[in-house]
Every structure is written in C-alpha cells, then in structure tokens.
Design a protein around this motif. Sequence first.
Motif, PDB file in Angstrom:
ATOM      1  N   MET A 175       0.565  -1.507  -0.025  1.00  0.00           N
ATOM      2  CA  MET A 175       0.196  -0.243  -0.028  1.00  0.00           C
ATOM      3  C   MET A 175       1.262   1.390   0.038  1.00  0.00           C
ATOM      4  SD  MET A 175      -2.985   1.152   3.177  1.00  0.00           S
ATOM      5  CE  MET A 175      -3.892  -0.295   3.227  1.00  0.00           C
ATOM      6  N   THR A 176       0.251   1.886  -1.080  1.00  0.00           N
ATOM      7  CA  THR A 176       1.022   3.561  -0.842  1.00  0.00           C
ATOM      8  C   THR A 176      -0.258   4.482  -0.539  1.00  0.00           C
ATOM      9  OG1 THR A 176       2.920   3.056  -2.609  1.00  0.00           O
ATOM     10  CG2 THR A 176       2.584   5.301  -2.601  1.00  0.00           C
ATOM     11  N   ILE A 177       0.422   5.544   0.192  1.00  0.00           N
ATOM     12  CA  ILE A 177      -0.578   6.464   0.483  1.00  0.00           C
ATOM     13  C   ILE A 177       0.252   7.656   0.567  1.00  0.00           C
ATOM     14  CG2 ILE A 177      -1.926   7.669   2.791  1.00  0.00           C
ATOM     15  CD1 ILE A 177      -2.238   5.154   3.952  1.00  0.00           C
ATOM     16  N   LYS A 178      -0.054   8.463   0.005  1.00  0.00           N
ATOM     17  CA  LYS A 178       0.270  10.118  -0.545  1.00  0.00           C
ATOM     18  C   LYS A 178      -0.418  11.267   0.468  1.00  0.00           C
ATOM     19  CE  LYS A 178       2.923   8.987  -4.861  1.00  0.00           C
ATOM     20  NZ  LYS A 178       2.996   8.793  -6.016  1.00  0.00           N
ATOM     21  N   GLU A 179      -0.184  11.601   0.341  1.00  0.00           N
ATOM     22  CA  GLU A 179      -1.046  13.067   1.763  1.00  0.00           C
ATOM     23  C   GLU A 179       0.012  14.180   1.691  1.00  0.00           C
ATOM     24  OE1 GLU A 179      -3.175  14.391   5.685  1.00  0.00           O
ATOM     25  OE2 GLU A 179      -2.764  12.573   4.785  1.00  0.00           O
ATOM     26  N   PRO A 180      -0.481  15.236  -0.042  1.00  0.00           N
ATOM     27  CA  PRO A 180       0.235  15.785   0.405  1.00  0.00           C
ATOM     28  C   PRO A 180       0.896  17.184   0.943  1.00  0.00           C
ATOM     29  CG  PRO A 180      -1.382  16.663  -1.305  1.00  0.00           C
ATOM     30  CD  PRO A 180      -1.205  14.976  -0.758  1.00  0.00           C
ATOM     31  N   SER A 181      -0.433  17.122   2.244  1.00  0.00           N
ATOM     32  CA  SER A 181      -0.484  18.303   3.073  1.00  0.00           C
ATOM     33  C   SER A 181       0.456  17.732   3.745  1.00  0.00           C
ATOM     34  CB  SER A 181      -1.793  18.452   3.464  1.00  0.00           C
ATOM     35  OG  SER A 181      -2.479  17.759   3.679  1.00  0.00           O
ATOM     36  N   ALA A 182       0.782  16.773   4.302  1.00  0.00           N
ATOM     37  CA  ALA A 182       0.735  16.059   5.755  1.00  0.00           C
ATOM     38  C   ALA A 182       2.806  15.245   5.547  1.00  0.00           C
ATOM     39  CB  ALA A 182       0.689  15.546   6.407  1.00  0.00           C
ATOM     40  N   LEU A 183       3.124  15.145   6.472  1.00  0.00           N
ATOM     41  CA  LEU A 183       4.547  14.425   5.984  1.00  0.00           C
ATOM     42  C   LEU A 183       5.318  14.493   5.952  1.00  0.00           C
ATOM     43  CD1 LEU A 183       2.338  11.063   6.460  1.00  0.00           C
ATOM     44  CD2 LEU A 183       2.935  12.652   8.217  1.00  0.00           C
ATOM     45  N   ASP A 184       5.999  15.972   5.473  1.00  0.00           N
ATOM     46  CA  ASP A 184       7.010  15.992   5.010  1.00  0.00           C
ATOM     47  C   ASP A 184       7.129  15.784   3.598  1.00  0.00           C
ATOM     48  OD1 ASP A 184       9.489  18.248   4.279  1.00  0.00           O
ATOM     49  OD2 ASP A 184      10.250  16.840   5.149  1.00  0.00           O
ATOM     50  N   GLY A 185       6.127  16.068   2.819  1.00  0.00           N
ATOM     51  CA  GLY A 185       6.328  15.337   1.324  1.00  0.00           C
ATOM     52  C   GLY A 185       4.981  14.002   0.856  1.00  0.00           C
ATOM     53  N   GLY A 186       4.666  13.361   2.151  1.00  0.00           N
ATOM     54  CA  GLY A 186       3.483  12.631   2.185  1.00  0.00           C
ATOM     55  C   GLY A 186       3.648  11.098   1.521  1.00  0.00           C
ATOM     56  N   THR A 187       4.599  10.858   1.903  1.00  0.00           N
ATOM     57  CA  THR A 187       3.985   9.490   1.362  1.00  0.00           C
ATOM     58  C   THR A 187       4.515   8.272   2.640  1.00  0.00           C
ATOM     59  OG1 THR A 187       4.679  10.275  -1.234  1.00  0.00           O
ATOM     60  CG2 THR A 187       5.505   7.996  -0.542  1.00  0.00           C
ATOM     61  N   VAL A 188       3.414   7.248   2.873  1.00  0.00           N
ATOM     62  CA  VAL A 188       3.473   6.375   3.494  1.00  0.00           C
ATOM     63  C   VAL A 188       3.745   5.600   2.911  1.00  0.00           C
ATOM     64  CG1 VAL A 188       3.095   5.229   5.630  1.00  0.00           C
ATOM     65  CG2 VAL A 188       2.800   7.572   5.552  1.00  0.00           C
ATOM     66  N   GLU A 189       4.735   4.218   2.878  1.00  0.00           N
ATOM     67  CA  GLU A 189       4.026   2.340   1.984  1.00  0.00           C
ATOM     68  C   GLU A 189       4.261   1.455   3.631  1.00  0.00           C
ATOM     69  OE1 GLU A 189       8.118   2.692  -0.513  1.00  0.00           O
ATOM     70  OE2 GLU A 189       7.022   4.246  -2.107  1.00  0.00           O
ATOM     71  N   MET A 190       3.579   0.491   3.161  1.00  0.00           N
ATOM     72  CA  MET A 190       3.093  -0.319   4.198  1.00  0.00           C
ATOM     73  C   MET A 190       3.745  -1.418   3.093  1.00  0.00           C
ATOM     74  SD  MET A 190      -0.176  -1.360   6.764  1.00  0.00           S
ATOM     75  CE  MET A 190      -0.905  -2.329   5.609  1.00  0.00           C
ATOM     76  N   THR A 191       4.169  -2.590   3.715  1.00  0.00           N
ATOM     77  CA  THR A 191       3.983  -3.724   2.917  1.00  0.00           C
ATOM     78  C   THR A 191       4.081  -5.006   3.934  1.00  0.00           C
ATOM     79  OG1 THR A 191       6.291  -4.262   2.835  1.00  0.00           O
ATOM     80  CG2 THR A 191       4.941  -3.344   0.827  1.00  0.00           C
ATOM     81  N   GLY A 192       3.464  -6.557   3.583  1.00  0.00           N
ATOM     82  CA  GLY A 192       3.215  -7.540   4.705  1.00  0.00           C
ATOM     83  C   GLY A 192       2.069  -7.950   4.910  1.00  0.00           C
ATOM     84  N   VAL A 193       1.786  -8.425   6.108  1.00  0.00           N
ATOM     85  CA  VAL A 193       0.866  -9.137   5.942  1.00  0.00           C
ATOM     86  C   VAL A 193      -0.319  -9.046   6.879  1.00  0.00           C
ATOM     87  CG1 VAL A 193       1.334 -11.181   7.023  1.00  0.00           C
ATOM     88  CG2 VAL A 193      -0.400 -11.907   5.995  1.00  0.00           C
ATOM     89  N   GLN A 194      -1.863  -8.253   6.445  1.00  0.00           N
ATOM     90  CA  GLN A 194      -2.836  -8.430   7.325  1.00  0.00           C
ATOM     91  C   GLN A 194      -3.765  -9.694   7.404  1.00  0.00           C
ATOM     92  OE1 GLN A 194      -3.605  -4.750   4.673  1.00  0.00           O
ATOM     93  NE2 GLN A 194      -5.770  -5.209   6.156  1.00  0.00           N
ATOM     94  N   GLY A 195      -5.101  -9.300   8.751  1.00  0.00           N
ATOM     95  CA  GLY A 195      -5.950 -10.707   8.933  1.00  0.00           C
ATOM     96  C   GLY A 195      -6.301  -9.742   9.601  1.00  0.00           C
ATOM     97  N   TRP A 196      -8.045  -9.651   9.420  1.00  0.00           N
ATOM     98  CA  TRP A 196      -9.778 -10.044   9.535  1.00  0.00           C
ATOM     99  C   TRP A 196     -10.387 -10.897  10.614  1.00  0.00           C
ATOM    100  CZ3 TRP A 196      -7.870  -9.264   5.430  1.00  0.00           C
ATOM    101  CH2 TRP A 196      -8.492  -9.349   4.090  1.00  0.00           C
ATOM    102  N   ASP A 197     -10.918 -10.627  11.715  1.00  0.00           N
ATOM    103  CA  ASP A 197     -11.805 -11.722  11.568  1.00  0.00           C
ATOM    104  C   ASP A 197     -10.935 -12.859  12.327  1.00  0.00           C
ATOM    105  OD1 ASP A 197     -13.825 -13.001  13.297  1.00  0.00           O
ATOM    106  OD2 ASP A 197     -14.946 -13.817  11.069  1.00  0.00           O
ATOM    107  N   PRO A 198      -9.630 -12.798  13.227  1.00  0.00           N
ATOM    108  CA  PRO A 198      -9.440 -11.342  14.299  1.00  0.00           C
ATOM    109  C   PRO A 198      -8.266 -10.427  13.431  1.00  0.00           C
ATOM    110  CG  PRO A 198      -8.187 -13.165  15.007  1.00  0.00           C
ATOM    111  CD  PRO A 198      -9.288 -13.425  14.176  1.00  0.00           C
ATOM    112  N   ALA A 199      -8.852  -9.761  13.628  1.00  0.00           N
ATOM    113  CA  ALA A 199      -8.033  -8.430  13.269  1.00  0.00           C
ATOM    114  C   ALA A 199      -5.924  -8.420  13.343  1.00  0.00           C
ATOM    115  CB  ALA A 199      -7.720  -7.262  13.774  1.00  0.00           C
ATOM    116  N   VAL A 200      -5.133  -9.066  12.657  1.00  0.00           N
ATOM    117  CA  VAL A 200      -3.672  -8.969  13.437  1.00  0.00           C
ATOM    118  C   VAL A 200      -3.258  -8.145  11.980  1.00  0.00           C
ATOM    119  CG1 VAL A 200      -4.004 -11.081  15.033  1.00  0.00           C
ATOM    120  CG2 VAL A 200      -3.930 -10.836  12.034  1.00  0.00           C
TER     121      VAL A 200
END
Length: 320
Positions: free
Chosen positions: A79-104
């Motif tokens: 996932m890549t999140i870009k928010e120009p109004s914040a975070l000194d340029g605004g790019t956050v990247e996330m990689t990995g595994v996620q689960g729901w039911d239960p949330a992990v």
Amino acid sequence: MITYKKKTVGAALAAVLLVGGATACESGKKDESGKKDGAGKAAGASAEPARPVADGKAAEALTAAYKKTSAAKSVKVRMTIKEPSALDGGTVEMTGVQGWDPAVMDVTVKGQFSKSAVPGTPESMRAIMSKNVMYMDIGAENAADMDGKRWMKLDLNAAMEAAGAKGKNGLGGMNGLSGMNQSQDPAKQLALLLDSPNLKQVGSEKAEGVDADHYRGTLTFEQVLAANESSKLMPEDERKQLADNMKKSGIKGYDMDVWVNKDGYPVRMKVGMDTPQGAMTMDASYSDYGAAATVETPADDETFDLFGMLGKLKDGGAGA
C-alpha cells in the motif's frame, strides 16, 4: 531504570503517526456480552453491507466479491498513501500481511518524512498488531535510551477510551486517533463502495498483471463518516464540526476504484480525495488471499508502554 529523552519521546510519537496513517485497527463499542454493537461479530470481522445502493451487475459483482474477501480473513498487502498536506512530502508505504476476524498484521512501514521530522525515527519500521495492541520497532538508536527495549507498545482500546474521556482538548480532538481507526480491511472498503449511489463498471483491464474488472464509485464525506465505526464514538457536535470543517476546506468527497480478478477477489483498490493542497490517495495491491496471518508479538521484557511513558513524563519522572 529507564531515562526518557525528548528525542526518544518524539521518535515514539512520530512512529504512531507514521504507522497510524497506513494501518488498521478495529473500533466500535461493545455491548455487555463483549460483542461489537451493530454487527454482533468478533473483533476484526466485517459487517456485511446492509444493501447495495447502486443497481445492476456492478453491485451484484461487488457484493459477491465482498463475501469472498470477508471469508478469506487475510491477505498480503502493498500500500502507498500520499498526502501532500502532511508528512514532509506525504508518502507512506506499507508491505506485509494483514488479517481480519480477528484483526492482526505484521507489516513494514516506510515514510519519507521520518528522518527530517524527528531525528532518530527509523526510515523503515516494522509494526505488529494482535488483540488490538500495536507494537512498533523504534530502532536500535532509540532503544539505547530505553534500556534496550526497542518495541513500543500501544493498547488501541486504551487509546480510544482516553480519546473519549479527554474530549476536544485531548485525543478526542484528533477524532480519537482517527488515522489509526480508518480500517484498510479490503472487505470493508468493498462494503463502503457499495454505498456509492453511482457505482458502475468501467471496463475490463489488466491490474497487478492479471485480467480484472474495474469498478468505480464516489461518496460524499458525510457518507464515509456515517459508515466509519470510529466516528460513531464521537459526540454529535464534534462529528458535525468535523463534517463542516471538511466542507470549508474544499473537500467534497472520495473517488473509489477497485479491480476484481476472475476469482472474485479485489487485486487493487484506489481511494482518492481532492484537497486544496493537492490530491490525497491510497493505492493498495492485494494478493494471496487466505495466506497465514498469524503474528508473534514481542516479549514483555522487550517492550515499553507509550501511555506509561507519557504518564511518567507528565508526572515529572522524565530524565534529560
């Protein structure tokens, strides 16, 4: 004995902002039986959309995709999140595994802003969540100030309770750590898109290297806020003020796109929102639905509690 330093505290709080912008936690009140209100499901479960607002094949296809995605319970994500109004340029990247039911989850998060915003904040950070408790690796440099403890612990239930208790002048004024309460569970995103009154199929095209059907819809900020479980914890006057502020800022709503493969799973989702500072986007790619999402949390002697640290600072127990 741990001596807290301003740099370490700043890095820890920066970690919350960095990881919180890209990750998910389950929110919502519980009834006396411990179940989530409304859904009656265990923590992390996705509530099935009550109705597809849009008619036709698009709603039918996305409803089927919702059911398959919800049943898969886990996925690998990039996932890549870009928010120009914040975070000194605004790019956050996330990689990995996620689960729901239960949330992990077990992910690695990167943010452009980390080094320049707070010295000592790692450019790359691992984040683990289990049983609504988040653990963030603050790095070896900061761990030296914490008796070698490099995992910061944040109980998200406690954070939400503190937000409700503190109201406008505390965490509640930040919409109850709203960044951490925007669930990126792909099933919930599908359910949200089904609320779009103009949902349609754009066409068929390649996405993430596979054939997929492309669907698009738009939602107003009020519709998104109404669907967000965490917003229901806010007092009515704060929720109204938030909606009014969004209108005044020039933000009208959200554009949502999803690409569903031939197996009926979303392989890509993109959410866009125009702001006066520029376009804010969340672009996520998904693969390996049903992949094992069990996580191993750090041992207690490797962690320190963020709330406990802030409490000691407030009481004057901090060092230099």
